[in-house]
Design a protein around this motif. Structure first.
Motif, PDB file in Angstrom:
ATOM      1  N   GLY A  84     -67.519   7.149  45.918  1.00 53.17           N
ATOM      2  CA  GLY A  84     -65.927   6.322  45.604  1.00 53.17           C
ATOM      3  C   GLY A  84     -65.713   5.082  46.574  1.00 53.17           C
ATOM      4  O   GLY A  84     -66.552   4.750  47.769  1.00 53.17           O
ATOM      5  N   MET A 138     -79.944  10.043  36.072  1.00 53.15           N
ATOM      6  CA  MET A 138     -79.113   9.706  35.018  1.00 53.15           C
ATOM      7  C   MET A 138     -77.672   9.217  36.004  1.00 53.15           C
ATOM      8  O   MET A 138     -77.465  10.718  37.092  1.00 53.15           O
ATOM      9  N   ALA A 139     -77.078   8.145  36.281  1.00 51.83           N
ATOM     10  CA  ALA A 139     -75.849   7.921  36.243  1.00 51.83           C
ATOM     11  C   ALA A 139     -74.607   7.526  35.591  1.00 51.83           C
ATOM     12  O   ALA A 139     -74.811   7.139  34.498  1.00 51.83           O
ATOM     13  N   VAL A 140     -73.748   8.730  35.580  1.00 53.18           N
ATOM     14  CA  VAL A 140     -72.488   8.300  34.704  1.00 53.18           C
ATOM     15  C   VAL A 140     -71.811   6.774  35.093  1.00 53.18           C
ATOM     16  O   VAL A 140     -71.445   6.997  36.175  1.00 53.18           O
ATOM     17  N   LEU A 184     -73.102  13.979  38.284  1.00 55.19           N
ATOM     18  CA  LEU A 184     -74.628  13.650  38.657  1.00 55.19           C
ATOM     19  C   LEU A 184     -76.099  14.661  37.873  1.00 55.19           C
ATOM     20  O   LEU A 184     -75.003  15.184  36.931  1.00 55.19           O
ATOM     21  N   SER A 205     -72.277   2.940  42.422  1.00 53.21           N
ATOM     22  CA  SER A 205     -71.390   1.968  41.975  1.00 53.21           C
ATOM     23  C   SER A 205     -70.950   1.132  43.254  1.00 53.21           C
ATOM     24  O   SER A 205     -70.725   0.911  44.116  1.00 53.21           O
ATOM     25  N   MET A 250     -67.793  14.961  46.888  1.00 57.09           N
ATOM     26  CA  MET A 250     -65.912  15.589  46.830  1.00 57.09           C
ATOM     27  C   MET A 250     -65.357  14.628  45.131  1.00 57.09           C
ATOM     28  O   MET A 250     -65.548  13.330  44.381  1.00 57.09           O
ATOM     29  N   THR A 251     -65.228  15.391  44.387  1.00 60.08           N
ATOM     30  CA  THR A 251     -65.302  15.176  42.715  1.00 60.08           C
ATOM     31  C   THR A 251     -66.481  14.391  41.888  1.00 60.08           C
ATOM     32  O   THR A 251     -66.128  13.894  41.230  1.00 60.08           O
ATOM     33  N   ALA A 252     -67.422  14.677  42.392  1.00 57.45           N
ATOM     34  CA  ALA A 252     -68.791  13.868  41.757  1.00 57.45           C
ATOM     35  C   ALA A 252     -69.604  14.800  41.076  1.00 57.45           C
ATOM     36  O   ALA A 252     -70.794  14.208  40.704  1.00 57.45           O
ATOM     37  N   ARG A 308     -56.662   7.970  44.834  1.00 52.70           N
ATOM     38  CA  ARG A 308     -56.995   8.894  44.885  1.00 52.70           C
ATOM     39  C   ARG A 308     -56.779  10.391  45.612  1.00 52.70           C
ATOM     40  O   ARG A 308     -56.498   9.944  46.432  1.00 52.70           O
ATOM     41  N   ASP A 338     -72.960   5.929  47.168  1.00 51.06           N
ATOM     42  CA  ASP A 338     -72.286   6.113  45.017  1.00 51.06           C
ATOM     43  C   ASP A 338     -73.495   4.348  44.510  1.00 51.06           C
ATOM     44  O   ASP A 338     -74.372   4.082  45.577  1.00 51.06           O
ATOM     45  N   GLY A 386     -71.883  10.384  46.245  1.00 51.79           N
ATOM     46  CA  GLY A 386     -70.782   9.604  45.522  1.00 51.79           C
ATOM     47  C   GLY A 386     -69.491   9.746  45.773  1.00 51.79           C
ATOM     48  O   GLY A 386     -67.987   9.966  45.759  1.00 51.79           O
ATOM     49  N   CYS A 425     -77.387   4.169  46.277  1.00 50.60           N
ATOM     50  CA  CYS A 425     -78.643   4.908  45.735  1.00 50.60           C
ATOM     51  C   CYS A 425     -78.175   5.805  45.026  1.00 50.60           C
ATOM     52  O   CYS A 425     -76.769   6.308  44.780  1.00 50.60           O
TER      53      CYS A 425
HETATM   54  C1  LIG Z   1     -64.925  10.746  40.048  1.00 49.88           C
HETATM   55  S1  LIG Z   1     -65.655   9.820  41.535  1.00 49.88           S
HETATM   56  C2  LIG Z   1     -65.168  10.128  42.751  1.00 49.88           C
HETATM   57  C3  LIG Z   1     -65.259   9.545  44.042  1.00 49.88           C
HETATM   58  C4  LIG Z   1     -64.494  10.323  45.196  1.00 49.88           C
HETATM   59  N1  LIG Z   1     -65.706  10.677  46.372  1.00 49.88           N
HETATM   60  C5  LIG Z   1     -63.490  10.912  45.177  1.00 49.88           C
HETATM   61  O1  LIG Z   1     -62.973  11.755  45.090  1.00 49.88           O
HETATM   62  O2  LIG Z   1     -61.978   9.682  44.682  1.00 49.88           O
HETATM   63  C6  LIG Z   1     -67.725  10.188  41.025  1.00 49.88           C
HETATM   64  C7  LIG Z   1     -68.218   8.826  41.980  1.00 49.88           C
HETATM   65  O3  LIG Z   1     -69.590   9.519  41.811  1.00 49.88           O
HETATM   66  C8  LIG Z   1     -69.878   8.133  41.464  1.00 49.88           C
HETATM   67  N2  LIG Z   1     -71.416   8.367  40.575  1.00 49.88           N
HETATM   68  C9  LIG Z   1     -71.947   9.085  39.449  1.00 49.88           C
HETATM   69  N3  LIG Z   1     -73.199   9.205  39.133  1.00 49.88           N
HETATM   70  C10 LIG Z   1     -73.512   8.488  40.676  1.00 49.88           C
HETATM   71  C11 LIG Z   1     -74.552   8.840  40.734  1.00 49.88           C
HETATM   72  N4  LIG Z   1     -75.921   9.547  39.692  1.00 49.88           N
HETATM   73  N5  LIG Z   1     -75.289   8.770  42.067  1.00 49.88           N
HETATM   74  C12 LIG Z   1     -74.237   8.701  42.722  1.00 49.88           C
HETATM   75  N6  LIG Z   1     -73.598   8.094  42.946  1.00 49.88           N
HETATM   76  C13 LIG Z   1     -72.781   8.481  41.550  1.00 49.88           C
HETATM   77  C14 LIG Z   1     -69.472   6.817  40.510  1.00 49.88           C
HETATM   78  O4  LIG Z   1     -69.902   5.849  40.763  1.00 49.88           O
HETATM   79  C15 LIG Z   1     -68.286   7.120  41.224  1.00 49.88           C
HETATM   80  O5  LIG Z   1     -67.817   6.998  42.790  1.00 49.88           O
END
Ligand SMILES: C[S@@+](CC[C@H](N)C(=O)[O-])C[C@H]1O[C@@H](n2cnc3c(N)ncnc32)[C@H](O)[C@@H]1O
Length: 195
Positions: free
Chosen positions: A50, A1-3, A116, A71, A110-112, A19, A69, A48, A92
């Motif tokens: 970003g 699952m990916a948001v 997930l 994205s 980090m904030t990710a 950020r 990431d 994640g 990935c």
């Molecule tokens: C809130 S952002 C945080 C980005 C960065 N770490 C920061 O602190 O600025 C969350 C990141 O998680 C990525 N993300 C969301 N779901 C994911 C998944 N299942 N696998 C990998 N990346 C994912 C998004 O694309 C996004 O870049």
């Protein structure tokens, strides 16, 4: 699952610009690793990542750092703003990391992590970590106190008001509180030394 809420190029550009860079936390994580297993600082993976500003902070401590990431736009922004020879980026899912079992010294999110598939990510991070490696899940919460000279209190109040308005629009996937999600992830790890 990916948001997939972070995909647009404009979003990635805003990320790069605004950020937070958790420098102090990264130093704490590395010094805690150093106490447990000094000299094992080969590979760090920032999941994640970003636009990569947190990923770059790991560069001085590790031979190699890989930001991952889902994205493409975020990764493009991260690559465009990095000229560090030991930092690279890969697309990935966090739940399927392209690393061998036991290969990684540090996995950060980090904030990710809250975005997930949390149980699958924790399992995958555990798979790629070497025995005694470190998983560091960083985030902030909406009830934070801001610090900024003598306007800290006013800023904190503004921030609270702002979040109060936005809260009803929060993604239902996250529920009302990220703190709870982090507590659940923390509990789900069976490591002997958790902080
Ligand atoms: C809130 S952002 C945080 C980005 C960065 N770490 C920061 O602190 O600025 C969350 C990141 O998680 C990525 N993300 C969301 N779901 C994911 C998944 N299942 N696998 C990998 N990346 C994912 C998004 O694309 C996004 O870049």
């Amino acid at each position: 699952m990916a948001v997939r809420a972070f995909e647009g190029k404009d979003h990635a550009a805003a990320y790069w610009q605004f950020r937070v860079t958790p420098q102090e936390l990264i130093s704490k994580i590395v010094s805690s690793m150093d106490k447990k297993t000094p000299k094992q600082f080969n590979l760090a993976v920032d999941v994640g990542c970003g636009s990569g500003q947190g990923t770059k902070l790991l560069a001085p401590y590790f031979t190699k750092v890989v930001g991952t990431d889902i994205s493409p736009a975020q990764l493009e922004m991260a690559s465009a703003n990095s000229n560090l020879p030991n930092v690279s980026y890969r697309q990935c899912p966090a739940e399927e990391l392209p690393f061998a079992s036991g290969e990684v010294d540090l996995v950060t999110a980090m904030t990710a992590a809250h975005w997930l598939d949390r149980p699958r990510f924790i399992q995958e991070a555990d798979r790629v970590l070497r025995p005694g490696g470190c998983m560091a899940l960083l985030s902030y919460t909406l009830d934070m106190d801001l610090e900024y000279g003598d306007i800290a209190e006013a800023l904190t109040d503004i921030c609270k008001e702002f979040y109060d308005v936005l809260r009803p629009f929060r993604y239902s996937y996250l529920g009302p509180s990220s703190k709870k999600l982090y507590a659940e992830m923390f509990e789900s790890c069976s490591y002997p030394d958790k902080e």
